[in-house]
Each structure stands twice: as C-alpha cells, then as structure tokens.
Design a protein around this motif. Structure first.
Motif, PDB file in Angstrom:
ATOM      1  N   ASN A  15       0.827  -1.211   0.000  1.00  0.00           N
ATOM      2  CA  ASN A  15       0.000   0.000   0.000  1.00  0.00           C
ATOM      3  C   ASN A  15       0.858   1.257   0.000  1.00  0.00           C
ATOM      4  OD1 ASN A  15      -2.568  -1.149  -0.148  1.00  0.00           O
ATOM      5  ND2 ASN A  15      -2.591  -1.570   2.043  1.00  0.00           N
ATOM      6  N   GLN A  16       1.956   1.241   0.750  1.00  0.00           N
ATOM      7  CA  GLN A  16       2.879   2.384   0.765  1.00  0.00           C
ATOM      8  C   GLN A  16       3.544   2.573  -0.592  1.00  0.00           C
ATOM      9  OE1 GLN A  16       5.547   1.516   4.010  1.00  0.00           O
ATOM     10  NE2 GLN A  16       3.941   1.720   5.547  1.00  0.00           N
ATOM     11  N   LEU A  17       3.941   1.476  -1.228  1.00  0.00           N
ATOM     12  CA  LEU A  17       4.556   1.565  -2.556  1.00  0.00           C
ATOM     13  C   LEU A  17       3.586   2.169  -3.567  1.00  0.00           C
ATOM     14  CD1 LEU A  17       6.425  -1.861  -2.786  1.00  0.00           C
ATOM     15  CD2 LEU A  17       7.481   0.406  -2.767  1.00  0.00           C
ATOM     16  N   VAL A  18       2.359   1.698  -3.554  1.00  0.00           N
ATOM     17  CA  VAL A  18       1.354   2.209  -4.488  1.00  0.00           C
ATOM     18  C   VAL A  18       1.141   3.706  -4.275  1.00  0.00           C
ATOM     19  CG1 VAL A  18      -1.084   2.103  -5.161  1.00  0.00           C
ATOM     20  CG2 VAL A  18       0.191  -0.010  -4.773  1.00  0.00           C
ATOM     21  N   ASP A  19       0.944   4.102  -3.027  1.00  0.00           N
ATOM     22  CA  ASP A  19       0.681   5.521  -2.744  1.00  0.00           C
ATOM     23  C   ASP A  19       1.897   6.405  -3.010  1.00  0.00           C
ATOM     24  OD1 ASP A  19      -1.995   5.251  -2.079  1.00  0.00           O
ATOM     25  OD2 ASP A  19      -1.582   4.915   0.047  1.00  0.00           O
ATOM     26  N   SER A  20       3.100   5.887  -2.774  1.00  0.00           N
ATOM     27  CA  SER A  20       4.312   6.707  -2.905  1.00  0.00           C
ATOM     28  C   SER A  20       4.957   6.675  -4.285  1.00  0.00           C
ATOM     29  CB  SER A  20       5.357   6.247  -1.886  1.00  0.00           C
ATOM     30  OG  SER A  20       4.859   6.354  -0.589  1.00  0.00           O
ATOM     31  N   PHE A  21       4.903   5.522  -4.958  1.00  0.00           N
ATOM     32  CA  PHE A  21       5.676   5.363  -6.191  1.00  0.00           C
ATOM     33  C   PHE A  21       4.853   5.292  -7.469  1.00  0.00           C
ATOM     34  CE2 PHE A  21       8.610   3.623  -2.970  1.00  0.00           C
ATOM     35  CZ  PHE A  21       9.678   4.463  -3.196  1.00  0.00           C
ATOM     36  N   TRP A  22       3.566   5.003  -7.379  1.00  0.00           N
ATOM     37  CA  TRP A  22       2.750   4.931  -8.591  1.00  0.00           C
ATOM     38  C   TRP A  22       2.136   6.288  -8.849  1.00  0.00           C
ATOM     39  CZ3 TRP A  22      -2.569   2.330  -9.629  1.00  0.00           C
ATOM     40  CH2 TRP A  22      -2.736   2.142 -11.008  1.00  0.00           C
ATOM     41  N   SER A  23       2.836   7.068  -9.633  1.00  0.00           N
ATOM     42  CA  SER A  23       2.399   8.415  -9.971  1.00  0.00           C
ATOM     43  C   SER A  23       1.653   8.342 -11.297  1.00  0.00           C
ATOM     44  CB  SER A  23       3.624   9.325 -10.080  1.00  0.00           C
ATOM     45  OG  SER A  23       3.235  10.620 -10.405  1.00  0.00           O
ATOM     46  N   VAL A  24       0.348   8.229 -11.212  1.00  0.00           N
ATOM     47  CA  VAL A  24      -0.469   7.955 -12.387  1.00  0.00           C
ATOM     48  C   VAL A  24      -1.473   9.080 -12.631  1.00  0.00           C
ATOM     49  CG1 VAL A  24      -2.208   6.655 -11.108  1.00  0.00           C
ATOM     50  CG2 VAL A  24      -1.758   6.063 -13.484  1.00  0.00           C
ATOM     51  N   LYS A  25      -1.928   9.193 -13.861  1.00  0.00           N
ATOM     52  CA  LYS A  25      -2.902  10.218 -14.237  1.00  0.00           C
ATOM     53  C   LYS A  25      -4.325   9.724 -13.982  1.00  0.00           C
ATOM     54  CE  LYS A  25      -0.031  11.434 -18.186  1.00  0.00           C
ATOM     55  NZ  LYS A  25       0.008  11.461 -19.648  1.00  0.00           N
ATOM     56  N   PHE A  26      -5.216  10.696 -13.690  1.00  0.00           N
ATOM     57  CA  PHE A  26      -6.633  10.401 -13.511  1.00  0.00           C
ATOM     58  C   PHE A  26      -7.432  11.191 -14.522  1.00  0.00           C
ATOM     59  CE2 PHE A  26      -4.623   9.444  -9.530  1.00  0.00           C
ATOM     60  CZ  PHE A  26      -5.240   8.252  -9.157  1.00  0.00           C
ATOM     61  N   GLU A  27      -8.610  10.686 -14.878  1.00  0.00           N
ATOM     62  CA  GLU A  27      -9.415  11.308 -15.930  1.00  0.00           C
ATOM     63  C   GLU A  27      -9.859  12.725 -15.601  1.00  0.00           C
ATOM     64  OE1 GLU A  27     -12.748   8.713 -16.503  1.00  0.00           O
ATOM     65  OE2 GLU A  27     -13.585   9.107 -14.540  1.00  0.00           O
ATOM     66  N   ASP A  28      -9.935  13.093 -14.330  1.00  0.00           N
ATOM     67  CA  ASP A  28     -10.399  14.436 -13.980  1.00  0.00           C
ATOM     68  C   ASP A  28      -9.266  15.392 -13.629  1.00  0.00           C
ATOM     69  OD1 ASP A  28      -9.721  13.264 -11.573  1.00  0.00           O
ATOM     70  OD2 ASP A  28     -11.383  14.165 -10.469  1.00  0.00           O
ATOM     71  N   ASP A  29      -8.012  14.996 -13.884  1.00  0.00           N
ATOM     72  CA  ASP A  29      -6.899  15.913 -13.647  1.00  0.00           C
ATOM     73  C   ASP A  29      -7.041  17.114 -14.563  1.00  0.00           C
ATOM     74  OD1 ASP A  29      -5.800  14.271 -11.741  1.00  0.00           O
ATOM     75  OD2 ASP A  29      -4.244  13.452 -13.031  1.00  0.00           O
ATOM     76  N   GLN A  30      -6.721  18.294 -14.042  1.00  0.00           N
ATOM     77  CA  GLN A  30      -6.860  19.522 -14.812  1.00  0.00           C
ATOM     78  C   GLN A  30      -5.925  19.546 -16.020  1.00  0.00           C
ATOM     79  OE1 GLN A  30      -9.178  21.922 -14.314  1.00  0.00           O
ATOM     80  NE2 GLN A  30      -9.973  20.488 -12.799  1.00  0.00           N
ATOM     81  N   ASP A  31      -4.747  19.003 -15.860  1.00  0.00           N
ATOM     82  CA  ASP A  31      -3.753  19.058 -16.934  1.00  0.00           C
ATOM     83  C   ASP A  31      -3.149  17.675 -17.146  1.00  0.00           C
ATOM     84  OD1 ASP A  31      -1.854  19.710 -18.790  1.00  0.00           O
ATOM     85  OD2 ASP A  31      -0.614  20.879 -17.435  1.00  0.00           O
ATOM     86  N   ASN A  32      -3.885  16.813 -17.825  1.00  0.00           N
ATOM     87  CA  ASN A  32      -3.405  15.453 -18.048  1.00  0.00           C
ATOM     88  C   ASN A  32      -2.150  15.404 -18.907  1.00  0.00           C
ATOM     89  OD1 ASN A  32      -5.108  13.760 -16.597  1.00  0.00           O
ATOM     90  ND2 ASN A  32      -6.729  14.057 -18.097  1.00  0.00           N
ATOM     91  N   PHE A  33      -1.937  16.426 -19.710  1.00  0.00           N
ATOM     92  CA  PHE A  33      -0.812  16.365 -20.636  1.00  0.00           C
ATOM     93  C   PHE A  33       0.447  17.007 -20.087  1.00  0.00           C
ATOM     94  CE2 PHE A  33      -4.809  16.324 -22.961  1.00  0.00           C
ATOM     95  CZ  PHE A  33      -4.708  15.084 -23.566  1.00  0.00           C
ATOM     96  N   GLY A  34       0.309  17.954 -19.163  1.00  0.00           N
ATOM     97  CA  GLY A  34       1.473  18.627 -18.618  1.00  0.00           C
ATOM     98  C   GLY A  34       2.004  18.014 -17.335  1.00  0.00           C
ATOM     99  N   ALA A  35       1.209  17.188 -16.699  1.00  0.00           N
ATOM    100  CA  ALA A  35       1.623  16.593 -15.425  1.00  0.00           C
ATOM    101  C   ALA A  35       2.746  15.586 -15.647  1.00  0.00           C
ATOM    102  CB  ALA A  35       0.436  15.907 -14.761  1.00  0.00           C
ATOM    103  N   ILE A  36       3.692  15.572 -14.725  1.00  0.00           N
ATOM    104  CA  ILE A  36       4.784  14.598 -14.819  1.00  0.00           C
ATOM    105  C   ILE A  36       4.335  13.353 -14.067  1.00  0.00           C
ATOM    106  CG2 ILE A  36       7.214  14.152 -14.353  1.00  0.00           C
ATOM    107  CD1 ILE A  36       7.643  17.168 -14.355  1.00  0.00           C
TER     108      ILE A  36
END
Length: 197
Positions: A15-36
């Motif tokens: 659970n810690q690995l998922v929350d800390s290391f999986w940096s993933v995009k979500f459909e409602d993010d304001q800037d899906n294309f600019g986010a790292i």
C-alpha cells in the motif's frame, strides 16, 4: 507457510509503494498532458496478452524494477491512459491494480536503485531470500543453485478485473535445454466464495 506479521508487513508495504511510487494520471486531472506522471499501463489477461505485453516497453523494463499494472476496467473511457476518478486519493489507487512486478525481490532496501533508503527494509526481498523459502526450494524440492527471475504482487480485486484465460505460467517463463522453472504462490488473504465479491 508464513506468519501473520509478515503477511501484514507485505500488505502494508505494498500500500505504501502504491501511494508513494505509482504516480499515475486520472481522468479528472486539470492538466493530463502537462503533469509529470505515468500513463497507466494495463496488464492484459486475455488471448491478446502475449502480443500486448511482448511489445510494451514499460512491461519489458519491469524485470528489474517495481512497475504497476492496472486492470483494464479501471481505465477511463474519456481520457486515454488515465484511471477513472473514483480511484483518486490515498488508499484508492490500489483498487485499480492488477499487479505490481517484476523485481520486488531484488533490492534489500526500498527507494530508487541509485539511492536506496537504508531505513526502509524491503519485506519482499527479505521473504523471497529467507531461509524458509530456501529450505522449501533446495531441501524439499531438490533445486540446485536456484535463482529468482521475477516476483510480483497480484491483486485480486472484488469489483474490477478481467477474466483470466486458461494458461500455464511456464509458457511465459521457460528454460532450455529442459524446463526448470518453479512458481511459488503465497496467498495473503483467505479466499472464499464470500471474499471474492
């Protein structure tokens, strides 16, 4: 085969690995294309899985790393490569996952391979290289000089997930001149008809 404290440590650390290391995009993010952030990779379990995984760089580069693979049903229908917004927030991302792999066992400490954090022991490495596993594989099953080619944490989600087609794991991991691969599975949760839903 394993004590409940170790099971709890594995589940907590994942659970810690998922929350800390999986940096993933979500459909409602304001800037899906600019986010790292990473595009969510899907792990296929249907008849097209060999072609899909066999040509996916993220999958192929996971052999010596910790990579995350989402369930196809968790993917957004409106934003390519993004998770549905219901998986956003601490603790929710794990519910979108099919598996994490394939190098969980490689490093004794967590962090990047370049700068491991010696304060965070990798429970998956500790377990995979434990004397208990060694005794099972070497003493009981008779393997000589065994090596661990991969390790993964498979999530069996109750409300999301694709059907897994009939398969034999040795068709994906094989050795020559004779077949010598051995797969070990450890269930971290009790599986019952009730727990499956």
């Amino acid at each position: 085969f394993v004590d409940m404290e170790t099971v709890s440590l594995m589940k907590d650390q994942m659970n810690q690995l998922v929350d800390s290391f999986w940096s993933v995009k979500f459909e409602d993010d304001q800037d899906n294309f600019g986010a790292i952030r990473d595009e969510a990779a899907v792990f296929r379990t249907d008849e097209k899985q060999q072609n899909a995984q066999g040509s996916n760089a993220y999958f192929l580069e996971s052999a010596n790393k910790i990579h995350f693979f989402a369930e196809n049903d968790a993917m957004s229908d409106i934003a390519k490569g993004c998770l549905k917004k219901k998986y956003k927030g601490k603790g929710n991302k794990a519910a979108a996952l099919n598996k994490c792999g394939h190098g969980l066992h490689l490093h004794p400490f967590l962090g990047s391979t370049a700068t491991p954090n010696k304060n965070i022991t990798n429970i998956f490495h500790t377990y995979a290289t434990s004397s208990k596993i060694g005794e099972l594989v070497i003493d009981t099953l008779g393997y000589v000089n065994p090596v661990i080619p991969q390790s993964m944490y498979i999530f069996k989600q109750p409300f999301v997930g694709s059907e897994v087609t009939s398969h034999q794991d040795s068709t994906f991991l094989f050795t020559e001149p004779k077949q010598t691969c051995l797969g070990l599975w450890l269930a971290l949760d009790h599986s019952t008809i009730v727990s499956a839903f």
